[in-house]
Structures are given as structure tokens and as C-alpha cells.
Motif scaffolding. Structure first.
Motif, short mmCIF file in Angstrom:
data_model
loop_
_atom_site.label_atom_id
_atom_site.label_comp_id
_atom_site.label_asym_id
_atom_site.label_seq_id
_atom_site.Cartn_x
_atom_site.Cartn_y
_atom_site.Cartn_z
N PHE A 253 78.96 13.71 -6.75
CA PHE A 253 77.52 13.57 -6.92
C PHE A 253 76.93 12.84 -5.71
O PHE A 253 75.92 13.28 -5.15
CB PHE A 253 77.24 12.79 -8.21
N THR A 254 77.59 11.78 -5.27
CA THR A 254 77.07 11.06 -4.11
C THR A 254 77.12 11.95 -2.87
O THR A 254 76.21 11.94 -2.06
CB THR A 254 77.89 9.79 -3.83
N ARG A 255 78.19 12.76 -2.76
CA ARG A 255 78.30 13.66 -1.62
C ARG A 255 77.18 14.68 -1.67
O ARG A 255 76.60 15.08 -0.67
CB ARG A 255 79.65 14.38 -1.69
N CYS A 256 76.86 15.10 -2.90
CA CYS A 256 75.80 16.06 -3.13
C CYS A 256 74.47 15.50 -2.63
O CYS A 256 73.70 16.18 -1.98
CB CYS A 256 75.69 16.29 -4.62
N ILE A 257 74.22 14.22 -2.96
CA ILE A 257 72.97 13.59 -2.54
C ILE A 257 72.93 13.53 -1.01
O ILE A 257 71.89 13.78 -0.38
CB ILE A 257 72.85 12.17 -3.15
N GLY A 258 74.07 13.22 -0.37
CA GLY A 258 74.13 13.22 1.09
C GLY A 258 73.91 14.63 1.64
O GLY A 258 73.22 14.82 2.63
N GLY A 259 74.50 15.61 0.93
CA GLY A 259 74.41 16.99 1.39
C GLY A 259 73.01 17.56 1.27
O GLY A 259 72.64 18.50 1.98
N THR A 260 72.19 16.96 0.37
CA THR A 260 70.85 17.52 0.19
C THR A 260 70.00 17.36 1.44
O THR A 260 69.01 18.05 1.59
CB THR A 260 70.10 16.83 -0.96
N ILE A 261 70.40 16.45 2.34
CA ILE A 261 69.60 16.27 3.56
C ILE A 261 69.50 17.60 4.31
O ILE A 261 68.42 18.03 4.69
CB ILE A 261 70.23 15.19 4.47
N VAL A 262 70.66 18.25 4.49
CA VAL A 262 70.67 19.54 5.18
C VAL A 262 70.06 20.63 4.31
O VAL A 262 69.26 21.45 4.76
CB VAL A 262 72.11 19.91 5.58
N MET A 263 70.42 20.59 3.00
CA MET A 263 69.98 21.63 2.09
C MET A 263 68.45 21.64 1.95
O MET A 263 67.82 22.70 1.99
CB MET A 263 70.61 21.34 0.73
N GLU A 264 67.87 20.45 1.80
CA GLU A 264 66.42 20.37 1.64
C GLU A 264 65.70 20.81 2.90
O GLU A 264 64.62 21.38 2.86
CB GLU A 264 66.01 18.93 1.26
N LYS A 265 66.33 20.55 4.04
CA LYS A 265 65.74 20.99 5.31
C LYS A 265 65.68 22.52 5.35
O LYS A 265 64.68 23.11 5.73
CB LYS A 265 66.59 20.45 6.46
N ILE A 266 66.76 23.17 4.90
CA ILE A 266 66.81 24.62 4.96
C ILE A 266 65.81 25.25 3.99
O ILE A 266 65.12 26.21 4.31
CB ILE A 266 68.24 25.12 4.69
N PHE A 267 65.71 24.67 2.78
CA PHE A 267 64.80 25.25 1.79
C PHE A 267 63.41 24.63 1.84
O PHE A 267 62.59 24.90 0.96
CB PHE A 267 65.39 25.08 0.38
N SER A 268 63.14 23.76 2.83
CA SER A 268 61.87 23.03 2.89
C SER A 268 61.52 22.45 1.53
O SER A 268 60.41 22.57 1.06
CB SER A 268 60.72 23.92 3.36
N PHE A 269 62.48 21.85 0.90
CA PHE A 269 62.33 21.30 -0.44
C PHE A 269 61.90 19.85 -0.30
O PHE A 269 62.63 19.05 0.26
CB PHE A 269 63.67 21.41 -1.17
N PRO A 270 60.69 19.49 -0.77
CA PRO A 270 60.15 18.16 -0.46
C PRO A 270 60.81 17.02 -1.24
O PRO A 270 60.19 16.39 -2.06
CB PRO A 270 58.67 18.29 -0.81
N GLY A 271 62.06 16.75 -0.95
CA GLY A 271 62.75 15.63 -1.60
C GLY A 271 63.04 14.54 -0.59
O GLY A 271 62.50 14.54 0.52
N VAL A 272 63.92 13.60 -0.98
CA VAL A 272 64.26 12.49 -0.09
C VAL A 272 64.90 13.00 1.20
O VAL A 272 64.64 12.48 2.29
CB VAL A 272 65.22 11.51 -0.81
N GLY A 273 65.71 14.05 1.08
CA GLY A 273 66.42 14.58 2.24
C GLY A 273 65.47 15.09 3.31
O GLY A 273 65.63 14.79 4.50
N LEU A 274 64.48 15.85 2.88
CA LEU A 274 63.52 16.39 3.86
C LEU A 274 62.67 15.26 4.45
O LEU A 274 62.38 15.24 5.64
CB LEU A 274 62.62 17.44 3.19
N TYR A 275 62.32 14.29 3.58
CA TYR A 275 61.59 13.11 4.02
C TYR A 275 62.36 12.44 5.15
O TYR A 275 61.81 12.11 6.20
CB TYR A 275 61.48 12.17 2.82
N LEU A 276 63.66 12.30 4.93
CA LEU A 276 64.51 11.64 5.92
C LEU A 276 64.62 12.45 7.19
O LEU A 276 64.46 11.92 8.30
CB LEU A 276 65.90 11.37 5.32
N SER A 277 64.89 13.76 7.06
CA SER A 277 65.11 14.51 8.29
C SER A 277 63.81 14.67 9.08
O SER A 277 63.83 14.67 10.32
CB SER A 277 65.78 15.87 8.03
#
Lengths: 301, 322
Positions: free
Chosen positions: B240-264
Motif C-alpha cells: 500500500f505504501t509502495r502504491c502511494i509512492g507509485g501514484t506520483i508517476v501514475m497521477e502524472k500520466i492520467f493527469s489525476f489531481p491527487g497528491v502525486g500530481l500536486y507533488l510532480s
């Protein structure tokens, strides 16, 4: 073996000699050669390394040569994987890109495992306050996802930095490695040969490198082999979010992320680099599994 | 047991605070003058000094660290984004639920598919089911997540046009990120579950249960799995923690406005307060999750509880003797 035992016990010595020929490593190599999947991985990786080393001989085009008449051309006979947005041949760029990706993956994994090995050995052997200090730091690092650590370190070093990328990737997975290495050292510490070494007053570095190190290195090698594939993947991920090695260089992840902008009409810009990353990681995982079974048959299930 | 809980709780608080200090220190040493980043390359020296004073970055390191810690943990104020001019804390509150939902759903999918696969492989050791699961797991562990995501976009969004490839709005936006996030995890969980179950397959109590004439189904579900799945629980937690880390790349690809996209986005524009905020929130989240996993571990596995009781009574005894 002392020279005395040769003269006193010739027979026993011969038996021992026979055994010695099958040392741990040669046995491991034999086992690896019998493991079909592991061999597929090994041969595949050797082929990939050979291709990237001999890139100038194999690649049909230069990786930087732009042909503006063929922008984003679909795969054809002249360009088997098509061309990218600047008319560069994708196949040639992938062949050259192997140099970056394989080097980054390999070096990052080696750097990470080596740092983990040193820290883990110190923590496990010193014990007490040193152990506590190192392990609590690792707990802190572990609470931050590995990808994120790599991102932060890559930022600190600035982008477009080859060595920075390697350190960033290596540090990302360090906490797990230190934890594992420390655990191994703790079990080795209980062994009698280590007590014997301490009893005859070996110096601490000698104990660490002559007695502890050989007994934990095999597990660390397995970790390294499986780590390489993962590192290649994370490195590509870093390129996707704009860190790590950047687009002008023909790195696989950078090519993939550059192709994202054209995905609507030219999906081949994304499909082929990703496919190559996948195949490469797959080979490394096969080899890693084969190595694990070969080095430590006890783990085999 | 209470002592165990308290000790783990203290440890978690320590980890969160240390992570905050760590990220602040690292960001402090990132090359580049923040004032120049905000004002651009043509700013005058007076303007730069002004902005530096405004941001408080002309003060000594320890003072900055102190006020940062005070603001973050006492006042829950993580500063204001340099470029959006909005509060980082507010931005986080808006984005965390989305990222959490994404991570949670993909880990649920991963477990629902991966664990039964692993159990199935182990109970059919060396048969075709086992071989199938192993090869499947091997392939899916090697597939880069972001590539799968892009392939899904090409296939489902661009060719078939049935699922959106970016943004947020309806449940459809979650389908592709969850699918591509889960795929890589399934292989790992299936492999891990398989090896955990294989470890107990030959245990004496399983043989005993079979010898007693317990139904095979009961042997698997009541004797084998409760023991085998305890380590799998931890693994799900860490994935689960790896998943949260992985969302950074995933959210960038899907332009999904979560913490990951905020960060990138913050990384791209060098928006330091946002980067700090994202890292601290994700670290705190991970630490709390690991705490929950550890506590549930202690609850599920009586051996850990017993170990703890023994240790404390041992210490008591030694004191009494002394």
C-alpha cells in the motif's frame, strides 16, 4: 588447510581436495547452468549488453541523426520501429539507449547494495547505540516511499545528472537492504567460527571482511541482481516525471516520456521503448530468480 | 500488550517528526535561490532581498527549521504555495482523499486477485495451476506500471473510446489508474502468498488435520490459511505504501489531481512549500499505516503477544532477583 595434514592424512586429504573442487560458487554456477529460465535471463542480458556495447556497429542509423522528411513515421522496412518527433530512428535510439539504461540500473543497484552492506555490517556487528542510531534512521527513511526518496535526492543533485540519478536510485532502496544485511550479520554473529575468530583476537576489520562478509555476500548478490531490473524501471519512471536522465539522451524512459505527447496519433513512440524496458526487466528478474535458487538451494520452494 | 502499543506509537511520532526534519534539511541544501525562482532571472538585488526576508529564508538554518516544525505540527500550517498562492494544507486536504481512494482501491483489487492466485498455486504445487501463476506473476512483475498505463490509454481511451484518459469527474476516471496500478502488484502478492502458503503446507498440524479426516476444504481454510496469511498481511501493508509512492508517476500520466500530481507539478515549478508538505503528509501516512499493520500483526499472531509478555515478565524477574 595446514601442510601438516597433507603428510599425516593423505587419504582424507584427497577426499577433501575432491570436495574443494566443488566450492560453493562453482556449485552455484553448475546449478545456474541447469536452470533453464535462469539461463534464458542470463543469455538475454548478455545479448542486451553486447548490443549496447556494439551499438555503432549494429544500429542502422545514428541516434541523433534527424530526418525531417520522416517525422513520426510508422514502422516500415527502413525504420523497423518507426521514427520519433524529430525524425530519428527509434530502433537505433533504443540500441544506444541500452548504454544509459543498463549502466544506470547496474550502477544504482551496486551503489545501493554496497552502501546497505557497509551500514548493515556496522549496525549488526557494533550493536548497541550505533545499531540503534543506524536502524532508527533507516526506519525514518523507510517511512518515505522509495520512489519519493529517489525523487528528492534527484532534485538535490539537479536534473540531467548521470551520477546524481545513480545515487538517487541507489539511496531509494537502501533501507530494506540495510535491514536485511543487519539481520544476516546478527545470525552470523551467533556462529561458532565468529566466536573463534574473536577468541584468537582478530581485529574488527578482519573479522568483518574475512569472516562476516563471505557469509552474507551471497544474499546481497541476489538482492543486487533482482534490484537491477527494478532500478531500470524506477529510472524510467523518474524520467517520466521530468527527473533523471533527460530527453536529448536516448535513454529508454526519456524516450517513452517524450513520446507521451504524441500518443494520440503515434502510439509506436511509446510502445517500443516500453517493450524494451519490459523485456530487459523480465530478463533481470529471471536471472535474479535463477541466481537465488542456485546460490541458496535451501530457499527453493 | 499496552506497552507494545505505546512503544510503537511513540516510534511512529518520532519517525514522522524525523522525516519532517530530514526533508526540510535536504530541501535547504537543494541548489538554487528560492527568491530567484519566484521572481525570475531579471529581478533586482533589492527585490530578491525583499522576497528572501518575506519568506524568512534570510534567517539562520536552525531558526528556520524551528519555525517550520512549529508551524507544521502545532499550527498545522505548511505554508503557502509560491505559485498558486493557496495554502498547502488546504490543497492537501482537497487532494488526499482522491489519492487515498485510488491507492486503497488498487490495493483491494491487488489483494482480491493476487492472494487467491497465490493460494491456488500453492495448493496445486507443481501442477499446471502453479506453473501458470508463477509465469503470470513473473511477467506482470516485470511490466513497468507507467507503460501499462499508457497502453491502456491507447487501447481503451483512444481506440475503443470507452474510458477517459485524464482528469476526474466520474467513476470512469478511476478505472484505468486502478487497473494499471494493481497489475504490477498482483504478481508480487501472488508470488509472496504462494511461498508463505508453501511454508505451512508440510507443517505437522496440517498432516494431523488430514489424518483426523478433516475435509480438504476445511484444512485449507481453517488450518492452513490463518497461519500462512499473517506475513501476507504485512506485505499488503507495505505494498500500500509502495502504491502511494507509485501514484506520483501514475497521477502524472492520467493527469489525476491527487497528491502525486500536486507533488510532480511542484517539482517541475520548484514550489518548495508544496514539495515539503507532500513529502511530510505521505511519510506520516506511511508511518501510521505501518503502525496499524504492526498492531494488527500483534493482534492476529498470538506468538508476538506472547513474546512481549515473556520479555516484560523476564525483566521483572531479573529485577526481583537483583
Amino acid at each position: 588447510m595446514s601442510p601438516n595434514s597433507k603428510t599425516i592424512l593423505p587419504e582424507k586429504n584427497q577426499v577433501r581436495k575432491k570436495r574443494k573442487k566443488q566450492g560453493m560458487w562453482s556449485q552455484a554456477v553448475v546449478r545456474l547452468f541447469h536452470d533453464k529460465l535462469g539461463m534464458v535471463g542470463l543469455i538475454g542480458i548478455l545479448a542486451l549488453v553486447l548490443i549496447s556495447v556494439c551499438a555503432p556497429l549494429i544500429a542502422p542509423f545514428s541516434p541523433t541523426e534527424m530526418d525531417l522528411k520522416f517525422i513520426n513515421a510508422a514502422p516500415s522496412l527502413a525504420h523497423p520501429f518507426g521514427t520519433d518527433a524529430l525524425g530519428r530512428d527509434i530502433l537505433s535510439r533504443l540500441i544506444y539507449g541500452g548504454r544509459y539504461s543498463l549502466a544506470v540500473g547496474f550502477l544504482a543497484s551496486v551503489v545501493g547494495q554496497f552502501a546497505a552492506l557497509i551500514l548493515g555490517m556496522i549496525a549488526g556487528y557494533a550493536g548497541g547505540k550505533v545499531d540503534n542510531a543506524i536502524m532508527r534512521t533507516m526506519d525514518v527513511i523507510m517511512s518515505i516511499p522509495a520512489t519519493m526518496i529517489s525523487i528528492i535526492v534527484a532534485m538535490t543533485f539537479g536534473t540531467k545528472n548521470f551520477i546524481g540519478t545513480i545515487v538517487a536510485l541507489g539511496l531509494g532502496g537502501i533501507a530494506g537492504g540495510v535491514r536485511m544485511c543487519r539481520g544476516l550479520v546478527l545470525t552470523v554473529r551467533q556462529e561458532e567460527y565468529l566466536r573463534a575468530a574473536q577468541a584468537i583476537n582478530c581485529s574488527t576489520p578482519r573479522i568483518l571482511f574475512r569472516h562476516v562478509f563471505p557469509n552474507i555476500i551471497s544474499v546481497m548478490i541476489i538482492g543486487m541482481a533482482t534490484g537491477i531490473g527494478n532500478m531500470i524501471m524506477v529510472a524510467a519512471g523518474l524520467s517520466v516525471i521530468g527527473l533523471g536522465i533527460q530527453p536529448p539522451a536516448p535513454e529508454w524512459g526519456a524516450m517513452l516520456s517524450a513520446g507521451r505527447d504524441y500518443i494520440t496519433h503515434y502510439p509506436h513512440l511509446v510502445i517500443f521503448p516500453g517493450l524494451v524496458i519490459f523485456i530487459c526487466v523480465f530478463f533481470f528478474n529471471l536471472l535474479g530468480d535463477g541466481l537465488r535458487d542456485a546460490i541458496d538451494p535451501k530457499l527453493r520452494k | 500488550m499496552l506497552r507494545y502499543v505505546l512503544q510503537r506509537l511513540l516510534m511512529t511520532i518520532f519517525v514522522i517528526i524525523a522525516a519532517a526534519i530530514l526533508i526540510f534539511t535536504v530541501m535547504y541544501f537543494v541548489p538554487g535561490d528560492p527568491a530567484k525562482i519566484i521572481l525570475g532571472p531579471e529581478a533586482t538585488a533589492a527585490d530578491l532581498a525583499d522576497v528572501r526576508h518575506q519568506l524568512g529564508i534570510d534567517r539562520p538554518f536552525l531558526v528556520q527549521l524551528g519555525s517550520f516544525m512549529y508551524n507544521t505540527f502545532i499550527k498545522f500550517d505548511m505554508g503557502t504555495s509560491w505559485f498558486r498562492n493557496t495554502s498547502v494544507f488546504g490543497g492537501m486536504l482537497e487532494r488526499i482523499p482522491r489519492t487515498f481512494l485510488l491507492g486503497f482501491l488498487s490495493i483491494v483489487l491487488t489483494s482480491l486477485v493476487g492472494i487467491p492466485m497465490g493460494v491456488n498455486a500453492a495448493t496445486h504445487h507443481r501442477k499446471w495451476q502453479d506453473k501458470g501463476v508463477i509465469s503470470f506473476a513473473m511477467v506482470f512483475m516485470s511490466v513497468p506500471e507507467f507503460w501499462v498505463a499508457l497502453l491502456f490509454i491507447i487501447f481503451f481511451s483512444l481506440r475503443l473510446n470507452i474510458l477517459p484518459s485524464f482528469g476526474i469527474g466520474s467513476w470512469k476516471n478511476y478505472v484505468l489508474p486502478i487497473l494499471s496500478g494493481a497489475l504490477a502488484g498482483i504478481g508480487g502478492i501472488a508470488r509472496y502468498t504462494r511461498s508463505c502458503v508453501l511454508e505451512v503446507v508440510h507443517a505437522d498440524y496440517i498432516t494431523t488435520a488430514r489424518a483426523k479426516g478433516v475435509m480438504e476444504r476445511k484444512v485449507i481454510y481453517q488450518h492452513m490459511l490463518p497461519n500462512a496469511l499473517i506475513p501476507v498481511l504485512t506485505n499488503v501493508g507495505t505494498s500500500f505504501t509502495r502504491c502511494i509512492g507509485g501514484t506520483i508517476v501514475m497521477e502524472k500520466i492520467f493527469s489525476f489531481p491527487g497528491v502525486g500530481l500536486y507533488l510532480s507539478d511542484a517539482i517541475a515549478s520548484r514550489d518548495y512549500p508544496v514539495i515539503r508538505g507532500c513529502v511530510i503528509v505521505i511519510a506520516a501516512f506511511t508511518a501510521i499505516l505501518m503502525l496499524l499493520v504492526d498492531l494488527s500483526y500483534g493482534y492476529v499472531d498470538p506468538r508476538i503477544k506472547a513474546q512481549y509478555v515473556k520479555q516484560s515478565t523476564k525483566k521483572g524477574k531479573i529485577k526481583n532477583v537483583a
